[in-house]
Design a protein around this motif. Structure first.
Motif, short mmCIF file in Angstrom:
data_model
loop_
_atom_site.label_atom_id
_atom_site.label_comp_id
_atom_site.label_asym_id
_atom_site.label_seq_id
_atom_site.Cartn_x
_atom_site.Cartn_y
_atom_site.Cartn_z
N THR A 32 39.79 45.92 33.83
CA THR A 32 39.26 45.86 32.46
C THR A 32 39.48 47.22 31.78
N PRO A 33 39.36 47.28 30.45
CA PRO A 33 39.46 48.58 29.77
C PRO A 33 38.43 49.58 30.25
N ALA A 34 37.24 49.13 30.62
CA ALA A 34 36.20 50.05 31.11
C ALA A 34 36.57 50.63 32.48
N LEU A 35 37.35 49.90 33.25
CA LEU A 35 37.76 50.37 34.57
C LEU A 35 38.89 51.39 34.45
N GLY A 36 39.76 51.19 33.49
CA GLY A 36 40.87 52.11 33.28
C GLY A 36 42.08 51.39 32.74
N THR A 37 43.02 52.15 32.26
CA THR A 37 44.27 51.61 31.72
C THR A 37 45.41 52.06 32.62
N PRO A 38 46.17 51.10 33.16
CA PRO A 38 47.29 51.49 34.03
C PRO A 38 48.22 52.48 33.33
N GLY A 39 48.61 53.52 34.06
CA GLY A 39 49.53 54.51 33.53
C GLY A 39 48.85 55.70 32.89
N LEU A 40 47.60 55.55 32.44
CA LEU A 40 46.92 56.67 31.81
C LEU A 40 46.12 57.48 32.82
N VAL A 41 45.34 56.82 33.63
CA VAL A 41 44.50 57.50 34.60
C VAL A 41 45.00 57.24 36.01
N GLY B 165 44.25 33.92 29.44
CA GLY B 165 43.40 33.37 28.39
C GLY B 165 42.03 32.90 28.85
N VAL B 166 41.83 32.69 30.15
CA VAL B 166 40.53 32.25 30.63
C VAL B 166 39.70 33.41 31.18
N VAL B 167 40.26 34.63 31.14
CA VAL B 167 39.56 35.81 31.65
C VAL B 167 39.02 36.60 30.46
N SER B 168 37.70 36.78 30.44
CA SER B 168 37.04 37.46 29.33
C SER B 168 36.22 38.64 29.86
N VAL B 169 36.19 39.71 29.10
CA VAL B 169 35.36 40.86 29.45
C VAL B 169 34.05 40.73 28.68
N PRO B 170 32.91 40.65 29.38
CA PRO B 170 31.63 40.49 28.68
C PRO B 170 31.27 41.74 27.88
N ALA B 171 30.51 41.55 26.83
CA ALA B 171 30.16 42.66 25.94
C ALA B 171 29.20 43.65 26.58
N GLU C 213 34.38 37.53 33.10
CA GLU C 213 33.86 36.17 33.16
C GLU C 213 35.04 35.23 32.97
N LEU C 214 35.05 34.19 33.78
CA LEU C 214 36.12 33.20 33.71
C LEU C 214 35.61 32.03 32.88
N LEU C 215 36.35 31.67 31.86
CA LEU C 215 35.92 30.66 30.91
C LEU C 215 36.28 29.24 31.34
N ALA C 216 36.76 29.12 32.57
CA ALA C 216 37.10 27.82 33.15
C ALA C 216 36.85 27.89 34.65
N VAL C 217 36.75 26.74 35.27
CA VAL C 217 36.62 26.72 36.73
C VAL C 217 37.87 27.35 37.34
#
Length: 142
Positions: free
Chosen positions: A35-44, A82-88, A97-101
Protein backbone atom coordinates in the motif's frame (compact mmCIF):
# COMPACT_ATOMS: atom_id res chain seq x y z
CA UNK A 1 -6.53 -6.57 -15.81
CA UNK A 2 -3.48 -6.16 -13.55
CA UNK A 3 -3.04 -8.60 -10.70
CA UNK A 4 -2.10 -7.67 -7.14
CA UNK A 5 -0.52 -10.06 -4.62
CA UNK A 6 -2.28 -10.14 -1.25
CA UNK A 7 -1.69 -12.13 1.91
CA UNK A 8 -4.53 -13.59 3.94
CA UNK A 9 -4.25 -14.92 7.49
CA UNK A 10 -6.30 -18.12 7.61
CA UNK A 11 -7.89 -20.43 10.14
CA UNK A 12 -8.29 -24.20 9.92
CA UNK A 13 -11.95 -23.59 9.00
CA UNK A 14 -10.84 -21.43 6.06
CA UNK A 15 -8.58 -24.22 4.82
CA UNK A 16 -11.39 -26.75 5.09
CA UNK A 17 -13.66 -24.46 3.09
CA UNK A 18 -11.01 -24.30 0.37
CA UNK A 19 -10.66 -28.10 0.45
CA UNK A 20 -14.43 -28.32 -0.07
CA UNK A 21 -14.09 -26.11 -3.16
CA UNK A 22 -15.54 -22.96 -1.57
CA UNK A 23 -14.18 -19.46 -1.95
CA UNK A 24 -12.85 -17.40 0.98
CA UNK A 25 -14.51 -14.64 2.89
CA UNK A 26 -17.42 -12.29 2.91
CA UNK A 27 -16.54 -8.84 1.53
CA UNK A 28 -14.87 -6.78 2.70
CA UNK A 29 -12.24 -9.49 3.31
CA UNK A 30 -9.33 -8.25 5.44
CA UNK A 31 -5.88 -8.93 3.98
CA UNK A 32 -2.42 -7.41 3.58
CA UNK A 33 -0.62 -6.06 0.54
CA UNK A 34 1.68 -3.34 -0.73
CA UNK A 35 0.00 0.00 0.00
CA UNK A 36 1.12 3.65 -0.23
CA UNK A 37 1.44 3.71 3.58
CA UNK A 38 3.83 0.75 3.43
CA UNK A 39 6.02 2.33 0.78
CA UNK A 40 6.44 2.94 -2.92
CA UNK A 41 8.62 0.53 -4.90
CA UNK A 42 11.79 2.22 -6.12
CA UNK A 43 11.66 5.14 -3.69
CA UNK A 44 12.45 3.53 -0.35
CA UNK A 45 12.78 -0.14 -1.12
CA UNK A 46 11.88 -2.61 -3.83
CA UNK A 47 8.59 -4.39 -4.49
CA UNK A 48 9.84 -7.70 -3.08
CA UNK A 49 10.82 -6.10 0.25
CA UNK A 50 7.43 -4.37 0.50
CA UNK A 51 5.65 -7.66 -0.23
CA UNK A 52 7.71 -9.31 2.49
CA UNK A 53 6.58 -6.64 4.99
CA UNK A 54 2.94 -7.25 4.02
CA UNK A 55 3.46 -11.02 4.36
CA UNK A 56 4.95 -10.55 7.84
CA UNK A 57 1.94 -8.44 8.86
CA UNK A 58 -0.37 -11.24 7.70
CA UNK A 59 1.65 -13.75 9.76
CA UNK A 60 1.30 -11.47 12.80
CA UNK A 61 -2.44 -11.28 12.25
CA UNK A 62 -2.63 -15.08 11.85
CA UNK A 63 -1.07 -15.31 15.31
CA UNK A 64 -4.13 -13.57 16.77
CA UNK A 65 -6.49 -15.94 14.91
CA UNK A 66 -5.08 -19.18 16.25
CA UNK A 67 -6.39 -21.04 19.24
CA UNK A 68 -3.56 -21.79 21.66
CA UNK A 69 -0.54 -23.41 20.05
CA UNK A 70 -2.01 -24.01 16.61
CA UNK A 71 0.14 -23.36 13.58
CA UNK A 72 -0.32 -20.05 11.78
CA UNK A 73 -1.37 -20.17 8.14
CA UNK A 74 -1.08 -17.40 5.55
CA UNK A 75 -2.30 -17.71 1.97
CA UNK A 76 -0.85 -15.74 -0.93
CA UNK A 77 -3.32 -14.85 -3.67
CA UNK A 78 -3.14 -12.93 -6.92
CA UNK A 79 -6.31 -10.87 -7.39
CA UNK A 80 -7.58 -8.34 -9.88
CA UNK A 81 -6.33 -4.96 -8.68
CA UNK A 82 -9.88 -3.59 -8.91
CA UNK A 83 -11.07 -5.68 -5.95
CA UNK A 84 -8.23 -4.56 -3.65
CA UNK A 85 -8.97 -1.42 -1.66
CA UNK A 86 -6.95 0.47 0.94
CA UNK A 87 -9.18 1.42 3.90
CA UNK A 88 -9.24 5.05 4.98
CA UNK A 89 -8.43 4.37 8.65
CA UNK A 90 -4.94 3.00 7.87
CA UNK A 91 -4.47 1.32 11.27
CA UNK A 92 -1.93 -1.12 9.78
CA UNK A 93 0.29 0.13 6.91
CA UNK A 94 -0.22 -3.04 4.84
CA UNK A 95 -3.98 -3.38 5.49
CA UNK A 96 -6.16 -3.87 2.44
CA UNK A 97 -9.77 -4.90 2.04
CA UNK A 98 -10.93 -7.21 -0.71
CA UNK A 99 -14.22 -6.13 -2.24
CA UNK A 100 -15.03 -9.65 -3.44
CA UNK A 101 -14.60 -13.18 -2.17
CA UNK A 102 -11.25 -14.80 -2.85
CA UNK A 103 -11.70 -17.52 -5.46
CA UNK A 104 -9.81 -20.70 -4.68
CA UNK A 105 -8.35 -20.49 -8.18
CA UNK A 106 -6.53 -17.23 -7.26
CA UNK A 107 -4.65 -18.68 -4.28
CA UNK A 108 -1.08 -19.50 -5.24
CA UNK A 109 0.55 -20.73 -2.01
CA UNK A 110 0.30 -21.32 1.71
CA UNK A 111 2.80 -20.48 4.45
CA UNK A 112 2.55 -22.60 7.62
CA UNK A 113 4.50 -22.66 10.87
CA UNK A 114 7.06 -25.44 10.95
CA UNK A 115 6.00 -26.27 14.52
CA UNK A 116 2.87 -25.56 16.50
CA UNK A 117 3.23 -22.40 18.58
CA UNK A 118 5.98 -20.82 16.45
CA UNK A 119 5.94 -17.03 16.39
CA UNK A 120 8.75 -15.95 14.07
CA UNK A 121 8.55 -15.76 10.31
CA UNK A 122 11.85 -17.53 9.62
CA UNK A 123 10.27 -20.94 10.26
CA UNK A 124 7.20 -20.59 8.05
CA UNK A 125 7.12 -23.40 5.50
CA UNK A 126 6.02 -22.78 1.91
CA UNK A 127 3.41 -25.00 0.23
CA UNK A 128 2.14 -24.74 -3.33
CA UNK A 129 -1.65 -24.40 -3.63
CA UNK A 130 -1.77 -27.97 -4.98
CA UNK A 131 -0.49 -29.14 -1.58
CA UNK A 132 -3.59 -28.06 0.37
CA UNK A 133 -4.10 -31.67 1.50
CA UNK A 134 -0.57 -31.73 2.93
CA UNK A 135 -1.25 -28.49 4.81
CA UNK A 136 -4.43 -29.96 6.30
CA UNK A 137 -2.54 -33.15 7.27
CA UNK A 138 0.14 -31.05 8.96
CA UNK A 139 -2.44 -29.14 10.99
CA UNK A 140 -4.24 -32.37 11.94
CA UNK A 141 -1.04 -33.75 13.53
CA UNK A 142 -1.07 -31.10 16.25
Amino acid sequence: MALTRVYLPLTAADLEALADGRDLGTPPVPAHGVTPALGTPGLVTDEEELEHLAWEAAADEADALRDGDERRVVASADLDAGVVSVPADGDVPSRVELLAVVPRSRIVSFHVDESAGDTGTADLLWFDVTELGDVLDLLARD
